[in-house]
Design an enzyme around this catalytic site. Structure first.
Site, PDB file in Angstrom:
ATOM      1  CG  HIS A 136     -21.471  22.628 -55.614  1.00 21.62           C
ATOM      2  ND1 HIS A 136     -22.197  23.783 -55.829  1.00 21.62           N
ATOM      3  CD2 HIS A 136     -22.172  21.645 -56.228  1.00 21.62           C
ATOM      4  CE1 HIS A 136     -23.283  23.505 -56.520  1.00 21.62           C
ATOM      5  NE2 HIS A 136     -23.295  22.222 -56.788  1.00 21.62           N
ATOM      6  NE  ARG A 138     -34.083  25.242 -60.973  1.00 19.26           N
ATOM      7  CZ  ARG A 138     -33.732  24.149 -60.269  1.00 19.26           C
ATOM      8  NH1 ARG A 138     -34.642  23.245 -59.951  1.00 19.26           N
ATOM      9  NH2 ARG A 138     -32.487  23.976 -59.876  1.00 19.26           N
ATOM     10  CG  ASN A 187     -37.734  16.087 -60.189  1.00 19.41           C
ATOM     11  OD1 ASN A 187     -36.613  15.806 -60.593  1.00 19.41           O
ATOM     12  ND2 ASN A 187     -38.391  17.158 -60.592  1.00 19.41           N
ATOM     13  CG  HIS A 196     -28.328  24.869 -62.585  1.00 19.52           C
ATOM     14  ND1 HIS A 196     -26.944  24.927 -62.603  1.00 19.52           N
ATOM     15  CD2 HIS A 196     -28.650  23.950 -61.648  1.00 19.52           C
ATOM     16  CE1 HIS A 196     -26.459  24.067 -61.720  1.00 19.52           C
ATOM     17  NE2 HIS A 196     -27.466  23.466 -61.124  1.00 19.52           N
TER      18      HIS A 196
END
Length: 714
Positions: free
Chosen positions: A436, A565, A49, A593
């Site tokens: 997307h 999140r 990350n 998600h």
């Protein structure tokens, strides 16, 4: 209740909020309740990350500084101010990583998994390692002298290298030599069990192996010192809007990315000062961050060890359930969907149902057309295979392949080429907008006409991430949704802007406005004294317009509950601004998600009369203004209850994996109220029957009814 100071911003900085998220990921690596190899997995994820953050976000800020752009962030900081704050936080996070690494390493050693433990190298292991080095590594690596006669070698992004300070035995001449570690080599080598004598797993890093046997690489030299370093480069891709050939442009841009400027240099703490100076000069270190550590360089590489065959050190194995509704129709997805809408909750329910939907369409002689968006499909995609099979069977197949999916550009170019060769009509969408949205549409001949079946998702058509990301798949044969989906595809393929949409809201056309309208409606309900509530679950909340609308809702008395999140720029719990807003983040075994947006609609939440939507979009400016996204209303009563009363409510109730966001930007774990039972939303969905029907579960019984309780907040 805190009040906003005269010099305080009503928003949190996006970059610092992201670093806070990664600190929560790191906290999972330090969670003693987790098995050791799972803690190692979280540690490696935190490293990966941070690498991506440096390569994209920090690289962007460095570029702004170099171009002397002073565009302020949402909280009013200049790029230079943001970089200074980021580097301070990075130093802190790097130290935390190394502390956790040492703890996890010691714990694994106690469980007979030894990593980079030189004291465990017995004579037999030494003999095997030396043979491995001579036969498997030495032929691959290439030492290069660093002097005016030898140009400084190119160090690739995420590249590891060793610098050796040498003295020639014959002349006492001193040299500095570089050895770049090829990316094709593993980060660690595991000594076979028959060599260690069954005393446990032993992993030695390739870098330490080269250092250990460097004398074989430099005969005739005395090795005075050595040091390991690692480089991160700017990896963002910028495409000019007037690009004539998007495929060729992206292929060229991918090549350029590999040679982006250095953004971060990692060094061992005792790195030779002269060698460090040389590296800094040759790599062009200016605004780049330099991090020195006495621990592990390249924390992300620990992911290789997570695969060690020790189920006792991992989460209990979990197999997703196949939706019972479709089983009842003998696996016929079209028959099940035709009967009524279906919602699938991944990863608790198998992603195979999505693959089977496309595969069945490919094999069905009555299917005449398939349309599909592909954002990230992975390197092994059954969905792509099914689309190819359909095209080869003579069906009309259209695939919208997004070339701008970051770090998947190269893979998507390969899929696009393979699809085109099979006869699929491949569309790359808009030059300046990413596609997307996650939509698949199947047109089938039935009776005297055609019926369309649609899949709308909150996550990608990616078989690997579908096993660890929580997402929703919505299947429907609603003709209004199908007509809207067809208009969306026409917008992408032919730039035909959709008019008179019946159900769906599409960004960047009207999705933002629909969110605004729904928030404004709750404000109106509150002012009339009616129940008013907003629940949102998303990955990021950074858009200033949405945040300001939520502040207005709070001031009107609307109760706002947010599950965000990752990045959250909204500052909750501030008097006169956001006292009616609570924000939590859920971090656990699975990566949250799904995007779900619920509005009380004059009846509070949760209620059967509320307006519930699933979406591909987070509440970010890029999603609302610069991407093709979908916001899908959930109108079927059963699916509405499943999404609201189960998925969303379970996230609201979670206490074991949740963190409260405080008004100062810090996070703390949610504490279970005295006398209350702790609740883990991931465990709940793993151990209860399928939402899509009477599926099996780890525990017998029907899906339990959840009820809202007001816990203590920040």
């Amino acid at each position: 209740m805190a009040e906003l100071g005269p010099d305080e911003s009503p928003y949190f900085n996006r970059e610092l909020s992201w670093l806070q998220f990664n600190q929560r990921v790191l906290a999972e690596a330090d969670n003693p309740a987790y098995p050791l190899l799972e803690r190692l997995r979280f540690l490696s994820i935190s490293g990966s990350n941070l690498d991506e953050f440096m390569m994209i976000r920090v690289a962007g800020l460095v570029g702004q500084v170099q171009r002397r752009l002073a565009t302020p962030s949402i909280d009013g900081r200049s790029p230079t101010q943001q970089l200074a704050a980021i580097r301070e936080k990075l130093t802190e996070l790097s130290a935390i990583q190394q502390t956790i690494w040492r703890k996890v390493r010691d714990g694994l050693a106690g469980a007979d998994i030894h990593i980079a433990d030189e004291q465990r190298v017995s004579a037999a292991a030494h003999k095997w390692l030396k043979g491995y080095f001579l036969n498997e590594i030495l032929p691959i690596i290439t030492p290069q002298a660093l002097d005016p006669a030898h140009p400084f070698p190119f160090v690739q992004n995420r590249g590891l290298g060793l610098l050796f300070t040498l003295t020639r035995d014959a002349t006492r001449e001193q040299l500095i030599e570089m050895v770049l570690i090829p990316s094709a080599l593993p980060r660690f080598v595991r000594v076979p069990d028959e060599v260690t004598g069954g005393s446990g797993a032993l992993y030695i890093s390739i870098a330490s192996l080269i250092q250990r046997y460097a004398s074989a690489l430099f005969p005739g030299f005395a090795i005075e010192g050595d040091g390991l370093f690692r480089v991160l480069r700017d990896s963002d891709i910028e495409i000019e809007e007037e690009a004539e050939d998007l495929v060729r442009t992206f292929r060229s841009a991918i090549q350029r990315r590999r040679r982006g400027q250095v953004i971060q240099l990692e060094l061992e703490e005792d790195f030779d000062p002269a060698a460090e100076t040389l590296l800094r000069e040759q790599l062009g270190i200016n605004e780049a961050a330099v991090i020195k550590t006495d621990g592990m360089i390249g924390i992300d590489g620990l992911s290789e060890i997570v695969g060690e065959d020790r189920p006792d050190l991992k989460f209990d194995a979990y197999s997703p359930r196949f939706p019972e509704r479709i089983r009842e129709h003998d696996g016929d997805a079209f028959s099940a969907i035709r009967e009524k809408d279906i919602i699938i909750h991944h990863p608790y329910e198998s992603f195979e149902v999505v693959v089977d939907f496309i595969r069945q369409a490919a094999l069905d002689p009555d299917v005449v057309a398939i349309k599909q968006t592909l954002y990230r499909a992975g390197s092994q995609s059954a969905v792509v295979g099914a689309l190819i099979e359909a095209a080869e069977a003579g069906k009309s197949v259209t695939a919208v392949v997004e070339l701008k999916a970051r770090f998947d550009e190269e893979q998507n170019l390969k899929w696009a080429s393979k699809l085109e060769r099979a006869g699929v009509q491949v569309i790359y969408g808009f030059t300046d907008w990413k596609t997307h949205a996650k939509v698949a549409m199947v047109v089938r001949r039935e009776g005297d006409g055609f019926r369309s079946y649609c899949h709308f998702g909150t996550g990608n058509y990616h078989p690997v991430t579908a096993r660890v990301y929580t997402d929703l798949s919505f299947f429907t044969a609603d003709p209004k949704l199908a007509r809207d989906a067809a208009k969306m595809f026409n917008f992408i393929t032919g730039y035909v802007e959709p008019h008179e949409l019946e159900r769906i809201h599409i960004a960047p056309i009207d999705l933002r406005q629909e969110i605004y309208n729904r928030i404004d409606a709750e404000i109106a309900h509150a002012r009339k004294g009616k129940p008013a509530a907003i629940w949102m679950k998303c990955n990021q909340l950074t858009d200033e317009g949405v945040i300001d609308r939520l502040y207005a809702a709070s001031n009107a008395g609307v109760q706002v509950e947010l599950v965000v999140r990752g990045i959250c720029c909204l500052r909750p719990g501030m008097a006169g601004m956001s006292e009616n807003i609570r924000v939590k983040s859920v971090i656990g075994r699975f990566l949250e998600h799904s995007r779900i947006y619920a509005f009380g609609n004059g009846h509070g939440l949760p209620s059967a009369q509320s307006a519930v939507f699933i979406a591909s979009a987070d509440m970010m400016g890029r999603n609302l203004d610069r991407r093709i996204e979908t916001l899908i209303p959930i109108l079927n009563r059963t699916v509405h209850d499943q999404v609201l009363q189960q998925v969303l409510l379970a996230n609201m109730l979670d206490t074991e994996q949740s963190w409260w966001l405080h008004s100062d930007g810090s996070y703390s774990r949610v504490e279970t109220e005295e006398g209350a039972r702790p609740f883990n939303c991931h465990r709940y969905f793993m151990t209860n029957p399928s939402l899509s029907g009477r599926g099996g579960s780890l525990e017998a019984g029907a899906v339990p009814k959840l009820s809202l309780r007001r816990g203590a907040s920040a």
